[in-house]
Design a protein around this motif. Structure first.
Motif, mmCIF file in Angstrom:
data_model
loop_
_atom_site.group_PDB
_atom_site.id
_atom_site.type_symbol
_atom_site.label_atom_id
_atom_site.label_comp_id
_atom_site.label_asym_id
_atom_site.label_seq_id
_atom_site.Cartn_x
_atom_site.Cartn_y
_atom_site.Cartn_z
ATOM 1 N N LEU A 108 0.826 -1.210 0.000
ATOM 2 C CA LEU A 108 0.000 0.000 0.000
ATOM 3 C C LEU A 108 0.864 1.266 0.000
ATOM 4 N N LEU A 109 1.980 1.235 0.702
ATOM 5 C CA LEU A 109 2.877 2.389 0.692
ATOM 6 C C LEU A 109 3.503 2.585 -0.688
ATOM 7 N N LEU A 110 3.763 1.489 -1.380
ATOM 8 C CA LEU A 110 4.276 1.616 -2.754
ATOM 9 C C LEU A 110 3.205 2.176 -3.684
ATOM 10 N N LEU A 111 1.943 1.851 -3.433
ATOM 11 C CA LEU A 111 0.861 2.472 -4.206
ATOM 12 C C LEU A 111 0.849 3.982 -3.965
ATOM 13 N N CYS A 112 1.116 4.394 -2.738
ATOM 14 C CA CYS A 112 1.192 5.830 -2.445
ATOM 15 C C CYS A 112 2.269 6.487 -3.292
ATOM 16 N N GLU A 113 3.402 5.818 -3.432
ATOM 17 C CA GLU A 113 4.495 6.375 -4.231
ATOM 18 C C GLU A 113 4.118 6.459 -5.709
ATOM 19 N N MET A 114 3.339 5.497 -6.190
ATOM 20 C CA MET A 114 2.855 5.551 -7.568
ATOM 21 C C MET A 114 1.952 6.760 -7.759
ATOM 22 N N ILE A 115 1.016 6.941 -6.848
ATOM 23 C CA ILE A 115 0.023 8.002 -6.995
ATOM 24 C C ILE A 115 0.684 9.383 -6.898
ATOM 25 N N SER A 116 1.592 9.522 -5.935
ATOM 26 C CA SER A 116 2.197 10.831 -5.671
ATOM 27 C C SER A 116 3.429 11.093 -6.520
ATOM 28 N N GLY A 117 4.004 10.022 -7.117
ATOM 29 C CA GLY A 117 5.280 10.190 -7.805
ATOM 30 C C GLY A 117 6.346 10.663 -6.835
ATOM 31 N N GLY A 118 6.256 10.176 -5.596
ATOM 32 C CA GLY A 118 7.112 10.666 -4.525
ATOM 33 C C GLY A 118 8.540 10.155 -4.595
ATOM 34 N N ASP A 119 9.329 10.613 -3.623
ATOM 35 C CA ASP A 119 10.754 10.271 -3.607
ATOM 36 C C ASP A 119 11.091 9.200 -2.577
ATOM 37 N N LYS A 120 10.054 8.500 -2.075
ATOM 38 C CA LYS A 120 10.303 7.474 -1.061
ATOM 39 C C LYS A 120 10.292 6.055 -1.653
ATOM 40 N N PHE A 121 10.231 5.944 -2.972
ATOM 41 C CA PHE A 121 10.185 4.617 -3.595
ATOM 42 C C PHE A 121 11.367 3.750 -3.174
ATOM 43 N N THR A 122 12.587 4.284 -3.295
ATOM 44 C CA THR A 122 13.750 3.455 -2.974
ATOM 45 C C THR A 122 13.782 3.105 -1.487
ATOM 46 N N GLN A 123 13.261 3.991 -0.641
ATOM 47 C CA GLN A 123 13.210 3.698 0.792
ATOM 48 C C GLN A 123 12.216 2.575 1.082
ATOM 49 N N TRP A 147 20.271 3.724 -21.356
ATOM 50 C CA TRP A 147 19.184 4.317 -20.566
ATOM 51 C C TRP A 147 18.928 3.531 -19.284
ATOM 52 N N THR A 148 19.222 2.229 -19.304
ATOM 53 C CA THR A 148 19.004 1.418 -18.091
ATOM 54 C C THR A 148 19.925 1.858 -16.959
ATOM 55 N N SER A 149 21.092 2.418 -17.302
ATOM 56 C CA SER A 149 22.027 2.877 -16.268
ATOM 57 C C SER A 149 21.583 4.191 -15.649
ATOM 58 N N LEU A 150 20.614 4.859 -16.268
ATOM 59 C CA LEU A 150 20.114 6.130 -15.753
ATOM 60 C C LEU A 150 18.987 5.950 -14.747
ATOM 61 N N LEU A 151 18.546 4.715 -14.573
ATOM 62 C CA LEU A 151 17.481 4.431 -13.616
ATOM 63 C C LEU A 151 18.091 4.161 -12.240
ATOM 64 N N GLY A 152 17.311 4.406 -11.213
ATOM 65 C CA GLY A 152 17.792 4.140 -9.850
ATOM 66 C C GLY A 152 18.252 5.404 -9.166
ATOM 67 N N GLY A 153 18.730 5.231 -7.965
ATOM 68 C CA GLY A 153 19.163 6.374 -7.173
ATOM 69 C C GLY A 153 18.047 6.897 -6.292
ATOM 70 N N PRO A 154 18.365 7.776 -5.361
ATOM 71 C CA PRO A 154 17.379 8.238 -4.367
ATOM 72 C C PRO A 154 16.208 9.002 -4.960
ATOM 73 N N GLY A 155 16.348 9.573 -6.166
ATOM 74 C CA GLY A 155 15.252 10.334 -6.751
ATOM 75 C C GLY A 155 14.391 9.541 -7.718
ATOM 76 N N GLN A 156 14.627 8.235 -7.842
ATOM 77 C CA GLN A 156 13.890 7.435 -8.811
ATOM 78 C C GLN A 156 12.419 7.308 -8.421
ATOM 79 N N VAL A 157 11.537 7.587 -9.372
ATOM 80 C CA VAL A 157 10.105 7.443 -9.127
ATOM 81 C C VAL A 157 9.693 6.007 -9.438
ATOM 82 N N PHE A 158 8.609 5.559 -8.806
ATOM 83 C CA PHE A 158 8.118 4.192 -9.013
ATOM 84 C C PHE A 158 7.235 4.180 -10.256
ATOM 85 N N ILE A 159 7.783 3.712 -11.384
ATOM 86 C CA ILE A 159 7.074 3.721 -12.665
ATOM 87 C C ILE A 159 6.337 2.403 -12.814
ATOM 88 N N MET A 160 5.119 2.342 -12.309
ATOM 89 C CA MET A 160 4.302 1.121 -12.363
ATOM 90 C C MET A 160 2.836 1.522 -12.437
#
Length: 292
Positions: free
Chosen positions: A80-95, A279-292
């Motif tokens: 459910l928290l990951l759904l929140c990250e999807m909806i908000s496009g937040g920065d907590k995905f990696t966390q 482009w695959t190397s550009l994904l990840g890191g603390p600012g990555q959004v959850f693209i799902m």
């Protein structure tokens, strides 16, 4: 989030009833629902960060008395928290995914879910999340995970198929579109071929996407964002780029989920660097959004 947006939906039919009797899941549902209402109402309703932090605190407390990877409640809450990250496009995905990832890794071969319908659903959704999140989390490990675990992680499609035998043609297309997206990702991450070599592969993907478009009133929108993003990232011709960007624009107009908007911004950055960087190397890191 449903693969086919009619009939059974485990988030509605299994997780909402659970929220009526479990405080932690209830709070996580409130956070996700508030994020969703906020996105629909132009942010006139703002999520309460204290509620979000209360859910994280509840997870920590629960981990002191329960083994998290054997606890349907904890895994449901993380979903459910990951759904929140999807909806908000937040920065907590990696966390948030980092917590789930750590639990799964600590379990090794002992990851257990209850034999109930809820346990089965949570297990399948966890695999679904892993397939996409691993590709966004780390290129080398993500490529290996997607390559090795693809068939296992597509169980969420087979699960849906068991409820909708009347949609056998659509399900075949969805298996195809997910498989092709995974192969495009692995190919770019592992062998990095010249862009001209994958133009036909992107065109093949587009042909399937156009067939899926006939069922867009049936398919849950969140199934298609990641594969469209992957195909768009791999696109090197203007027509292909335009096609997938427009698909994502239409998706954003429907869902209003910020992860779609931010995925579009990330695509533009990928295209700017495409001639010099995988482009695959550009994904990840603390600012990555959850693209799902």
């Amino acid at each position: 989030m449903a693969v086919i947006d009619r009939g059974f939906n485990g988030y509605r039919d299994l997780i909402l009833p659970l929220a009526e009797c479990d405080t932690l899941v209830q709070k996580a549902v409130v956070v996700a629902a508030t994020e969703h209402l906020s996105s629909k109402l132009a942010r006139h309703i703002l999520p309460n960060p204290n509620t979000y932090n209360s859910v994280l605190c509840g997870l920590r407390l629960r981990s002191q008395t329960m083994i998290p990877y054997k606890d349907d409640i904890s895994m449901t809450t993380l979903l459910l928290l990951l759904l929140c990250e999807m909806i908000s496009g937040g920065d907590k995905f990696t966390q948030i995914y980092g917590i789930m990832r750590g639990l799964i890794r600590s379990a090794g071969a002992q990851l257990e879910f209850s034999p109930s319908r809820l346990g089965r659903f949570v297990e399948i959704q966890t695999l679904r999340v892993q397939l996409i999140a691993e590709s966004l989390f780390n290129e080398a490990e993500g490529s290996n995970f997607v390559h090795v675990q693809l068939e296992k992680c597509l169980e969420f499609l087979r699960y849906c198929q068991s409820f909708h035998p009347e949609h056998s043609v659509l399900m075949s297309l969805l298996f195809d579109i997910m498989t092709q997206a995974c192969r495009l990702y692995v190919l770019r991450a592992s062998t990095d071929p010249p862009l001209c070599d994958t133009v036909q592969l992107v065109e093949d993907f587009k042909q399937v996407a156009e067939k899926v478009a006939d069922y867009e009133h049936v398919v849950g929108h969140h199934l298609l964002l990641w594969p469209y993003f992957v195909a768009g990232a791999e696109s090197s011709t203007i027509p292909h780029r335009r096609y997938f960007f427009q698909k994502m624009q239409a998706m954003y107009r429907t869902t209003r989920c910020e992860n779609t908007l931010k995925a579009m911004h990330q695509l533009n950055r990928i295209w700017e660097a495409q001639s010099t960087t995988r482009w695959t190397s550009l994904l990840g890191g603390p600012g990555q959004v959850f693209i799902m």
